[in-house]
Design a protein around this motif. Structure first.
Motif, PDB file in Angstrom:
ATOM      1  N   LEU A  12       0.957  -1.317  -0.083  1.00 25.97           N
ATOM      2  CA  LEU A  12       0.012  -0.103  -0.144  1.00 25.97           C
ATOM      3  C   LEU A  12       0.997   1.517  -0.146  1.00 25.97           C
ATOM      4  O   LEU A  12       0.503   2.383  -0.364  1.00 25.97           O
ATOM      5  N   ASP A  13       1.961   1.132   0.567  1.00 28.75           N
ATOM      6  CA  ASP A  13       3.007   2.180   0.338  1.00 28.75           C
ATOM      7  C   ASP A  13       3.176   3.067  -0.761  1.00 28.75           C
ATOM      8  O   ASP A  13       3.321   4.213  -0.980  1.00 28.75           O
ATOM      9  N   THR A  14       2.846   2.219  -2.054  1.00 33.84           N
ATOM     10  CA  THR A  14       2.913   2.896  -3.448  1.00 33.84           C
ATOM     11  C   THR A  14       1.862   3.667  -3.874  1.00 33.84           C
ATOM     12  O   THR A  14       1.838   4.269  -4.817  1.00 33.84           O
ATOM     13  N   ALA A  16      15.827  -2.738   3.516  1.00 35.80           N
ATOM     14  CA  ALA A  16      15.788  -1.536   2.583  1.00 35.80           C
ATOM     15  C   ALA A  16      14.467  -1.365   2.372  1.00 35.80           C
ATOM     16  O   ALA A  16      13.826  -2.198   1.851  1.00 35.80           O
ATOM     17  N   TYR A  17      13.974  -0.092   2.279  1.00 30.17           N
ATOM     18  CA  TYR A  17      12.496   0.140   1.951  1.00 30.17           C
ATOM     19  C   TYR A  17      12.792   0.300   0.321  1.00 30.17           C
ATOM     20  O   TYR A  17      11.796  -0.435  -0.342  1.00 30.17           O
ATOM     21  N   ASP A  18      13.683   0.724  -0.115  1.00 22.92           N
ATOM     22  CA  ASP A  18      14.223   0.868  -1.559  1.00 22.92           C
ATOM     23  C   ASP A  18      15.415   0.205  -2.036  1.00 22.92           C
ATOM     24  O   ASP A  18      15.261  -0.836  -1.922  1.00 22.92           O
ATOM     25  N   ASN A  40      20.186   0.042   2.159  1.00 23.43           N
ATOM     26  CA  ASN A  40      20.037  -0.536   3.522  1.00 23.43           C
ATOM     27  C   ASN A  40      19.573   0.361   4.457  1.00 23.43           C
ATOM     28  O   ASN A  40      20.553   1.445   4.911  1.00 23.43           O
ATOM     29  N   ILE A  41      18.448   0.235   5.141  1.00 34.38           N
ATOM     30  CA  ILE A  41      18.036   1.212   6.470  1.00 34.38           C
ATOM     31  C   ILE A  41      18.809   0.276   7.776  1.00 34.38           C
ATOM     32  O   ILE A  41      19.276   0.755   8.628  1.00 34.38           O
ATOM     33  N   LEU A  42      18.476  -0.636   7.765  1.00 31.32           N
ATOM     34  CA  LEU A  42      19.232  -1.647   8.958  1.00 31.32           C
ATOM     35  C   LEU A  42      20.310  -2.570   8.409  1.00 31.32           C
ATOM     36  O   LEU A  42      20.099  -3.090   7.273  1.00 31.32           O
ATOM     37  N   GLY A  56      19.241   6.450  19.409  1.00 30.68           N
ATOM     38  CA  GLY A  56      20.126   6.616  18.152  1.00 30.68           C
ATOM     39  C   GLY A  56      19.838   7.914  17.277  1.00 30.68           C
ATOM     40  O   GLY A  56      18.815   8.356  17.721  1.00 30.68           O
ATOM     41  N   PRO A  57      20.592   8.129  16.391  1.00 33.39           N
ATOM     42  CA  PRO A  57      20.395   9.411  15.753  1.00 33.39           C
ATOM     43  C   PRO A  57      19.197   9.404  14.715  1.00 33.39           C
ATOM     44  O   PRO A  57      18.660   8.136  14.506  1.00 33.39           O
ATOM     45  N   SER A  58      18.500  10.581  14.516  1.00 36.64           N
ATOM     46  CA  SER A  58      17.439  10.469  13.585  1.00 36.64           C
ATOM     47  C   SER A  58      17.798  10.050  12.134  1.00 36.64           C
ATOM     48  O   SER A  58      18.655  10.025  11.691  1.00 36.64           O
ATOM     49  N   GLY A  59      16.783   8.677  12.040  1.00 32.02           N
ATOM     50  CA  GLY A  59      16.815   8.059  10.574  1.00 32.02           C
ATOM     51  C   GLY A  59      17.690   7.040  10.788  1.00 32.02           C
ATOM     52  O   GLY A  59      17.945   6.264   9.746  1.00 32.02           O
ATOM     53  N   ALA A  60      18.145   6.695  11.857  1.00 29.62           N
ATOM     54  CA  ALA A  60      18.889   5.383  12.235  1.00 29.62           C
ATOM     55  C   ALA A  60      18.254   4.113  11.915  1.00 29.62           C
ATOM     56  O   ALA A  60      18.610   3.042  11.701  1.00 29.62           O
ATOM     57  N   GLY A  61      16.808   4.181  11.982  1.00 23.61           N
ATOM     58  CA  GLY A  61      16.057   2.896  11.588  1.00 23.61           C
ATOM     59  C   GLY A  61      15.210   2.185  12.922  1.00 23.61           C
ATOM     60  O   GLY A  61      14.892   1.290  13.162  1.00 23.61           O
ATOM     61  N   LYS A  62      15.105   3.242  13.977  1.00 27.21           N
ATOM     62  CA  LYS A  62      14.431   2.824  15.359  1.00 27.21           C
ATOM     63  C   LYS A  62      12.954   2.409  14.887  1.00 27.21           C
ATOM     64  O   LYS A  62      12.506   1.209  15.287  1.00 27.21           O
ATOM     65  N   SER A  63      12.200   3.180  14.262  1.00 30.32           N
ATOM     66  CA  SER A  63      10.706   2.943  13.987  1.00 30.32           C
ATOM     67  C   SER A  63      10.585   1.795  12.889  1.00 30.32           C
ATOM     68  O   SER A  63       9.725   0.971  13.077  1.00 30.32           O
ATOM     69  N   THR A  64      11.668   1.603  12.167  1.00 34.19           N
ATOM     70  CA  THR A  64      11.661   0.610  11.205  1.00 34.19           C
ATOM     71  C   THR A  64      11.904  -0.716  11.858  1.00 34.19           C
ATOM     72  O   THR A  64      11.099  -1.711  11.558  1.00 34.19           O
ATOM     73  N   ILE A  65      12.672  -0.820  13.069  1.00 34.42           N
ATOM     74  CA  ILE A  65      12.759  -2.085  13.644  1.00 34.42           C
ATOM     75  C   ILE A  65      11.303  -2.599  14.217  1.00 34.42           C
ATOM     76  O   ILE A  65      10.878  -3.738  13.961  1.00 34.42           O
ATOM     77  N   PHE A  89       4.880  -5.191   9.192  1.00 35.46           N
ATOM     78  CA  PHE A  89       4.408  -4.484   8.161  1.00 35.46           C
ATOM     79  C   PHE A  89       5.235  -4.393   6.788  1.00 35.46           C
ATOM     80  O   PHE A  89       4.765  -4.510   5.869  1.00 35.46           O
ATOM     81  N   TYR A  90       6.466  -4.783   7.366  1.00 35.31           N
ATOM     82  CA  TYR A  90       7.462  -5.139   6.016  1.00 35.31           C
ATOM     83  C   TYR A  90       7.994  -6.453   6.284  1.00 35.31           C
ATOM     84  O   TYR A  90       8.385  -6.673   7.432  1.00 35.31           O
ATOM     85  N   GLN A  91       8.126  -7.301   5.005  1.00 38.36           N
ATOM     86  CA  GLN A  91       8.559  -8.694   5.581  1.00 38.36           C
ATOM     87  C   GLN A  91       9.882  -9.105   4.655  1.00 38.36           C
ATOM     88  O   GLN A  91      10.198 -10.198   4.846  1.00 38.36           O
TER      89      GLN A  91
HETATM   90  N1  LIG Z   1       7.831   3.860   4.281  1.00 40.96           N
HETATM   91  C1  LIG Z   1       9.070   4.363   3.966  1.00 40.96           C
HETATM   92  N2  LIG Z   1       9.606   4.273   2.461  1.00 40.96           N
HETATM   93  C2  LIG Z   1      10.901   4.595   2.475  1.00 40.96           C
HETATM   94  N3  LIG Z   1      11.675   5.041   3.325  1.00 40.96           N
HETATM   95  C3  LIG Z   1      11.418   5.306   4.491  1.00 40.96           C
HETATM   96  C4  LIG Z   1       9.958   4.707   5.005  1.00 40.96           C
HETATM   97  N4  LIG Z   1      10.047   4.846   6.415  1.00 40.96           N
HETATM   98  C5  LIG Z   1      10.892   5.295   6.748  1.00 40.96           C
HETATM   99  N5  LIG Z   1      12.103   5.320   5.791  1.00 40.96           N
HETATM  100  C6  LIG Z   1      13.207   5.941   5.776  1.00 40.96           C
HETATM  101  O1  LIG Z   1      14.202   4.906   6.713  1.00 40.96           O
HETATM  102  C7  LIG Z   1      14.929   5.840   7.471  1.00 40.96           C
HETATM  103  C8  LIG Z   1      14.729   5.146   8.693  1.00 40.96           C
HETATM  104  O2  LIG Z   1      13.444   5.649   9.305  1.00 40.96           O
HETATM  105  P1  LIG Z   1      12.911   5.601  10.934  1.00 40.96           P
HETATM  106  O3  LIG Z   1      11.777   6.346  11.019  1.00 40.96           O
HETATM  107  O4  LIG Z   1      13.000   4.175  11.002  1.00 40.96           O
HETATM  108  O5  LIG Z   1      14.103   6.267  11.665  1.00 40.96           O
HETATM  109  P2  LIG Z   1      14.114   6.499  12.968  1.00 40.96           P
HETATM  110  O6  LIG Z   1      15.518   6.117  13.732  1.00 40.96           O
HETATM  111  O7  LIG Z   1      12.879   6.287  13.889  1.00 40.96           O
HETATM  112  O8  LIG Z   1      13.996   8.183  13.104  1.00 40.96           O
HETATM  113  P3  LIG Z   1      13.397   9.525  13.805  1.00 40.96           P
HETATM  114  O9  LIG Z   1      13.988   9.232  15.278  1.00 40.96           O
HETATM  115  O10 LIG Z   1      13.717  10.391  13.090  1.00 40.96           O
HETATM  116  O11 LIG Z   1      11.891   9.073  13.850  1.00 40.96           O
HETATM  117  C9  LIG Z   1      14.895   7.079   6.953  1.00 40.96           C
HETATM  118  O12 LIG Z   1      15.908   7.516   6.330  1.00 40.96           O
HETATM  119  C10 LIG Z   1      13.341   7.154   6.445  1.00 40.96           C
HETATM  120  O13 LIG Z   1      13.590   8.429   5.395  1.00 40.96           O
END
Ligand SMILES: Nc1ncnc2c1ncn2[C@@H]1O[C@H](COP(=O)(O)OP(=O)(O)OP(=O)(O)O)[C@@H](O)[C@H]1O
Length: 572
Positions: free
Chosen positions: A107-109, A340-342, A345-347, A364-373, A380-382
């Motif tokens: 659905l992301d697209t 990787a979303y695209d 690699n994010i993680l 961790g820094p913003s964008g490090a991938g905390k929410s991605t974990i 949500f992503y497999q």
């Molecule tokens: N659905 C998505 N599609 C593509 N890229 C994404 C998506 N969600 C997050 N990203 C990218 O993945 C990277 C990590 O995002 P994430 O939200 O996991 O980081 P975070 O550590 O939780 O950041 P923050 O502390 O700023 O919330 C970011 O560069 C973000 O732009």
């Protein structure tokens, strides 16, 4: 072919006996209607006219015949129409259900408004196609076939001359329709984009107004409307051109036939009344032929929306297996995880062992991938590489449904849905929450007082953007929603971010109580939350693990952690 798939669905959902009855009635009505020119032709015969005027019963019979033809036609179009709308209703539910079960990754697209437009705007085109276009096309073919038959009985040679028009018409219709189909495609895509933009912008109306975005918004939207109109102009232009060309050709042809038939009458090879009947049948074919040419345009439109609807049905769905499975503990073990979303690699080779029943803060820094974990843990992503285990269970072997019964997730944004407070709190939980549990949670989160002050209490309505509640109140309702059902694992994404320090202390205590003995992962930006955690996972900017340990240990050995703490101290 995609259009065929939609047809199969339609046929599957159609009330076939009712539809067939409607169609048979329509066949009868149309065939009886074909006799009308014969009757009118006979009325022009003076002998028959004198006979009928002296027989009132025959005259009444003829009037009754005319009326029955129209009653039969009306009944058939009612039956076919209601069948079509019922089938459409089922398809709408079917597609919506599929969409709800489609994975987040797929659905992301898509833009939400575009999906809404497919389910509403595109569907109304399908409805028109089933209830009006198809039955009309079939009837028109019958009228044409019947008319040709009667024309043959009057004059085979003149009929053959008349049929020369058919290949000429096809030469016009086929290429124009191919062009129209692509315009319809662009048009529907444009409608989807516009509805998406409108719904998105009006949910965030405050932001738009605060930045005085009205003018630029009107300009941008104006361009989108203009593109839509330009495309629509092409559709109207080409379909009008097609219809005009066909109608003019038809009229010209009829005049030609009239001239030729006039010659036949002059030679005595045809009577005047036969000529009139011949012309009536010919003119009776004009509307069906124009309708077929318009129907061909509608087929192009239908093909275009079918593609859009079937595309949605091809999206991969989440697995909804809810089989029970054994779980010895709720330790989370991530090993060599890459994601990787695209493309990037994010993680990166992320490995960590989170002990069962412990509270772990992720920093961790913003964008490090905390929410991605969290997104991976929620399935949500497999498409990750490596291994994630919960207890002894490999996450890949569990369905998203099984996982979401075990893990409760509170996201960063304080979203409340349109509905009452009660509906929001019980969202997705059916009747599994007792009134006692509800009251207990509200009490612990200091929400009971707030609800009591509202005129309609817990049944107070809130809009989809949560208007009427402060961010802090919305946050507390979000927390309450997650804790109403007891889960062994909790993922909390900055949940106390919008709370003031006094409320934060109350809410943190409540959360500690709710999650005691459970595995809890918190994305933390507050010193208190971090210090109170059993362990802290420190992420590098590139999504790999920098360190994992207790607060004291980390302050002694991790420069990144100390740097992070000093940044937090400075910020507060
Ligand atoms: N659905 C998505 N599609 C593509 N890229 C994404 C998506 N969600 C997050 N990203 C990218 O993945 C990277 C990590 O995002 P994430 O939200 O996991 O980081 P975070 O550590 O939780 O950041 P923050 O502390 O700023 O919330 C970011 O560069 C973000 O732009």
């Amino acid at each position: 072919m995609i259009t065929n798939q939609l047809f199969k669905l339609l046929i599957n959902f159609l009330n076939k006996p009712k539809f067939i009855l409607g169609f048979v009635l329509s066949l009868i009505g149309t065939n009886l209607g074909l006799l009308l020119p014969q009757l009118i032709g006979r009325l022009l015969d003076v002998k028959f006219l004198t006979e009928i005027s002296s027989q009132p019963n025959l005259l009444a019979g003829m009037v009754l015949f005319f009326i029955s033809v129209y009653v039969i036609r009306a009944t058939s179009s009612y039956l076919v129409g209601t069948c079509g709308s019922q089938a459409l209703n089922k398809i709408q539910k079917y597609i919506y259900d599929h969409l709800l079960k489609t994975s987040v990754q797929e659905l992301d697209t898509y833009q939400s408004g575009d999906l809404a437009s497919r389910l509403t705007n595109d569907m109304s085109i399908v409805l028109n196609f089933i209830t009006a276009v198809i039955p009309n096309l079939l009837l028109n073919f019958i009228i044409i076939a019947g008319s040709i038959y009667f024309l043959f009985t009057i004059s085979p040679s003149m009929t053959l001359i008349s049929l020369v028009i058919v290949p000429v018409l096809l030469l016009i219709i086929v290429p124009i329709n191919a062009r129209l189909e692509s315009y319809y495609n662009n048009y529907q895509t444009g409608v989807g984009e516009i509805s998406s933009r409108i719904s998105h912008k009006f949910v965030h109306i405050r932001l738009m107004k605060a930045f005085r975005g009205e003018r630029s918004e009107a300009r941008e939207m104006g361009k989108s409307f203009d593109r839509l109109t330009a495309n629509y102009k092409k559709i109207i232009g080409w379909s009008s051109f097609q219809n005009t060309l066909i109608s003019s050709l038809m009229m010209g042809f009829i005049i030609l036939i009239l001239v030729l038939a006039g010659g036949e009458v002059a030679k005595g090879a045809m009577t005047m009344s036969s000529l009139m009947t011949f012309v009536l049948y010919l003119t009776q074919m004009i509307d069906p032929i124009s309708d077929i040419s318009e129907g061909a345009t509608e087929i192009s439109e239908f093909k275009s929306v079918s593609n859009r609807l079937m595309e949605v049905l091809k999206l991969a769905k989440d697995d909804y297996c809810e089989d029970k499975f054994g779980l010895e503990n709720t330790a989370i073990n991530m090993s060599g995880v890459n994601f990787a979303y695209d493309t990037d690699n994010i993680l990166n080779n992320l490995s960590v062992q989170i002990p069962s029943g412990k509270h772990v803060a992720i920093v961790g820094p913003s964008g490090a991938g905390k929410s991605t974990i969290f997104s991976l843990l929620m399935k949500f992503y497999q498409d990750y590489q490596g291994s994630i285990q919960i207890g002894q269970q490999e996450l890949k072997n569990l369905s998203p449904s099984q996982v979401r019964q075990m893990i409760s997730y509170i996201p960063q944004d304080n979203t409340l849905f349109h509905g009452t407070i009660r509906e929001n709190l019980l969202y997705g939980k059916n009747s599994s929450v007792s009134e006692e549990r509800l009251q207990e949670i509200l009490e612990q989160l200091d929400l009971s007082r707030l609800i009591d002050e509202l005129e309609k209490g817990i049944d107070t309505g809130i809009s989809d953007s949560g208007t009427g509640l402060s961010e802090e109140q919305k946050q507390r309702f979000n927390i309450a929603r997650a804790f109403l059902v007891d889960h062994p694992i909790y993922l909390l994404d900055e949940v106390t971010a919008s709370l003031d320090s006094v409320t934060e202390s109350i809410i943190s205590k409540a959360i500690d109580k709710f999650t005691a003995g459970k595995t809890r992962l918190t994305i933390a930006h507050r010193l208190n939350t971090i210090r109170e955690a059993d362990y802290i996972l420190v992420l590098n900017k590139n999504g790999s693990v920098s360190d994992f340990g207790e607060h004291q240990q980390l302050t002694q050995r991790s420069s990144l952690y100390n740097h992070f703490l000093s940044e937090l101290q400075e910020a507060s």
